[in-house]
Motif scaffolding. Sequence first.
Motif, mmCIF file in Angstrom:
data_model
loop_
_atom_site.group_PDB
_atom_site.id
_atom_site.type_symbol
_atom_site.label_atom_id
_atom_site.label_comp_id
_atom_site.label_asym_id
_atom_site.label_seq_id
_atom_site.Cartn_x
_atom_site.Cartn_y
_atom_site.Cartn_z
ATOM 1 N N PRO A 176 27.668 17.662 -5.573
ATOM 2 C CA PRO A 176 26.800 18.634 -4.881
ATOM 3 C C PRO A 176 25.540 18.987 -5.679
ATOM 4 C CG PRO A 176 29.085 19.318 -4.741
ATOM 5 C CD PRO A 176 29.064 18.129 -5.645
ATOM 6 N N ARG A 177 25.680 19.120 -6.988
ATOM 7 C CA ARG A 177 24.517 19.462 -7.816
ATOM 8 C C ARG A 177 23.448 18.374 -7.711
ATOM 9 N NH1 ARG A 177 22.710 18.530 -12.951
ATOM 10 N NH2 ARG A 177 21.643 20.290 -13.947
ATOM 11 N N SER A 178 23.881 17.129 -7.810
ATOM 12 C CA SER A 178 22.926 16.017 -7.754
ATOM 13 C C SER A 178 22.316 15.900 -6.363
ATOM 14 C CB SER A 178 23.614 14.703 -8.143
ATOM 15 O OG SER A 178 24.167 14.816 -9.421
ATOM 16 N N LYS A 183 17.557 16.229 -2.999
ATOM 17 C CA LYS A 183 16.879 16.794 -1.821
ATOM 18 C C LYS A 183 15.585 17.516 -2.234
ATOM 19 C CE LYS A 183 20.539 18.844 0.281
ATOM 20 N NZ LYS A 183 21.396 19.404 1.318
ATOM 21 N N ASP A 184 15.667 18.302 -3.307
ATOM 22 C CA ASP A 184 14.460 18.985 -3.790
ATOM 23 C C ASP A 184 13.398 17.989 -4.244
ATOM 24 O OD1 ASP A 184 15.674 21.325 -3.208
ATOM 25 O OD2 ASP A 184 16.127 21.909 -5.278
ATOM 26 N N LEU A 185 13.881 16.952 -4.915
ATOM 27 C CA LEU A 185 12.953 15.913 -5.398
ATOM 28 C C LEU A 185 12.196 15.284 -4.231
ATOM 29 C CD1 LEU A 185 14.708 13.669 -8.081
ATOM 30 C CD2 LEU A 185 12.456 14.706 -8.249
ATOM 31 N N ALA A 191 5.467 15.774 -0.731
ATOM 32 C CA ALA A 191 4.331 16.706 -0.647
ATOM 33 C C ALA A 191 3.188 16.275 -1.557
ATOM 34 C CB ALA A 191 4.799 18.105 -1.024
ATOM 35 N N SER A 192 3.485 15.408 -2.549
ATOM 36 C CA SER A 192 2.414 14.989 -3.463
ATOM 37 C C SER A 192 1.545 13.930 -2.799
ATOM 38 C CB SER A 192 3.001 14.478 -4.781
ATOM 39 O OG SER A 192 3.899 13.445 -4.531
ATOM 40 N N LEU A 210 15.695 17.952 5.912
ATOM 41 C CA LEU A 210 14.620 17.325 5.140
ATOM 42 C C LEU A 210 13.523 16.651 5.965
ATOM 43 C CD1 LEU A 210 16.536 15.488 2.259
ATOM 44 C CD2 LEU A 210 15.326 17.653 2.137
ATOM 45 N N CYS A 211 13.900 16.070 7.086
ATOM 46 C CA CYS A 211 12.977 15.114 7.710
ATOM 47 C C CYS A 211 11.882 15.781 8.541
ATOM 48 C CB CYS A 211 13.751 14.151 8.600
ATOM 49 S SG CYS A 211 14.895 13.154 7.668
#
Lengths: 266, 548
Positions: A176-178, A183-185, A191-192, A210-211
């Motif tokens: 779950p942590r990864s 997802k944040d990545l 956005a970049s 996300l999408c």
Amino acid sequence: MEAERPADATLPLSIERLTVDYGERRAVDGLTLAIRPGEIYGLLGSNGAGKSSTIRSVVGLVRPRSGRIRVFGFDTAVDGMRAKERIGYVPETSLLYEALTPREFLEFVAGVRRLDPAGASERMRAYAQAFRLESELEEPIASLSSGTRQKVLILAAFLHTPHLLVLDEPLNALDPRSVRIVKDLLVRYAASEGRAVLFSTHMMEVAEELCHRIGILDRGVLRAEGTLAELRARAAHGDATLEEVFLRLTREDEGLPAAVALLEGS
Amino acid sequence: MGWRDAWRLSHAPLTEVSFQAIYAFRQGNLLPPGPARSLAPRAERRTALSKALVALVLATLALGASLLLRVGAARSPTLAAYALPPAALDAGILTGLFSLDVALLWWTGLQVLPTFLASGALPVLETLPIDATTYRRTAAIVYLRLFDIPALAVVVATPVFVGLALGPLAGLATIPGAVAAVVFALALSFLTGRFFVRKIQGSRGGGGRTVVRWAHLLLWLVPAVAVLGFVSAGPVFFTLLGRAVAPGTPAILESFEAAFPFPLALIPALVATGASGIPLAAPEAFELVVASTGYVLLAVYAAAWLLASVPATTQIPPATPRPGPAPRSELRPQVPALAVLTKDLRTASRTPGYAFLILLPILDSVAIGLVTVAEAPSHAASQNLALAAVVAAALLATFFGPAFFSIEVLGFSYGRALPLADRSVLLGKASLVVSVYLLAGLIVLGITLVRVPAPATFVAFVAAELPAIVAAAFLELGILFRWARTRGVPVPNLYAGAWSALLVSLPGLAVAAAPLVVYGSHGLLAMAAVSLGELAVGAPLTLRRRGT
């Protein structure tokens, strides 16, 4: 041989009338789609719908029967090397050089991509720390768990800060942590400037979260495409979840109660 | 469930092992074109074909031994020169045969075992409601069936061919030796294969550990070097045997007779010649009886050990991260061709099958170099032996192309997703082939400098052959790239793709051999001209279409 870059050189990915066959079986049938800069595009579909075949065609693993794929204007059939230079790829299954350690594997990837040693090392350290991979960087990949292998693949995909991320079920086997980190990545990455993400998933809630746009593949054909709101409208189902929309658009909901009843009776 | 159920259950895991060996889907290979339903039968056919090839070699060895037995010392001045008693000569020939059987089967097993363990074919059965006894039996049957055709070739061909040469009873008397050879080979394969899978494939990264891995890998070569050693050291063996069986021999030489497989090889020889075939003192005869009984008992024990051990080790145990010094945290990327070369060397250091290819020509050169120093009576003979070592290295190098290309197949999907030009792969692999050839030449040069103090001719010979080695590597890799792009390439281990490897290697062999043939008839300059000509034609053709 380098082809002249066409006018749509800023478009991260365009696929036109893509058809992929495996022997007698047609996996993708005349698929057309485009991914815009800054966009996270999710490919949804049942098993065997053609998601992985589409992705493998984009990264050059599968030779399509017909159609054209362009990555930032580079036709993958003509100038595949230029296209691959811009892509970071995470395959569906952990396909790695099993005899190497993650560090040796990343060193190979960095060499092939001609990366600056200092920058590549810095990125490796940062991602390894984030994914808690440091203690496994010197273990043979063959001995790693599937989740750890997946982290190595994600690290390799980000090593050259690609312009287009192509991810085939990237969250498979991750803890779950990864999952949260990835997802944040992806959100920050898309956005970049000028970048984009194409990813396939079975996890409807992930796609929903996300999408920007979603494409629904069914037996090799793109049944529907758009934002979640557009898909809801298309399915004539105003407040439905993506799962409900997906099942309705692919007609997978037909016979669903009967199937469950059948199992209950067995 | 009984043995019959175990036999029935063994079919699916065996098909899976063949399937994984041929198509390597778990390593990322893609479906080849054609109907998918034909893949499993095709994999089984290819596996059977590869096993049949190994069996053919083993049967040919038995035939060759029987011809030697038939010719005997009476009709062969070479054999007569050893002045051995008839039974000792026959036993010596059969000792050679059994030793080669053990070495070849052992070597085959070492190639197969990593695929067997990596396939995960047997652990799947553990999830099903199969009782422990049936599972153990199934696992043992699967392992034995990996060797079925070659093992049968030894057990059947040996008595038949020896029977034709020395009589039916002598033929039957070879059965204990042949069966023991098979059992020992299978047990050695499992014992050493398991050790290497654990110690080498599971070894961590880092410079010091790489050295240890390569040292372990030298042991992997024992069976192959045994084959080579027995063939080249045959005369020495017969000379020693002659001394061992002579009356009044020192005890240490007499114990030579007790070494496996001589005592078991002596049984058919004595059946054929009778007790008069070899003069044996009572203690010597007693020692041979004890030794042969001991080997039979050891074979029974080895078979029981194998049946118990195989089911307990049906997959590579998962490794857990080990505490240790902090890993190196820098990447040192190299240019793509060099990155490919480094990757291949690292892969080989954890993959005995690949390491074997790198180490064999090198050890071969060491062996021939040492023989040159120790045995060659004259400068000219030394020179010829040294050149022969280089010829061997050159010809062996032609088998590297297909093998090293298969490393690419193992990570095929990921490698193809990278911007890695075919030219870089080709240059990386060709560099590896050339490096091994040059290292082998350098070793021979170093060792034989004692005997050949003026090495100019030798150096010129190595240099003249070099372009042909490069041309051969380019040709083979060019063919493989074409195959890979059009129909996928199977992993060429011995059972999986021996046939494909042969089809690619033969043209390479012709290219590498052509200058060597020319050297024999026209000398060094002509050899260099042919070699350079091959490279001049081959390199542009291969490299032109391979991107940048």
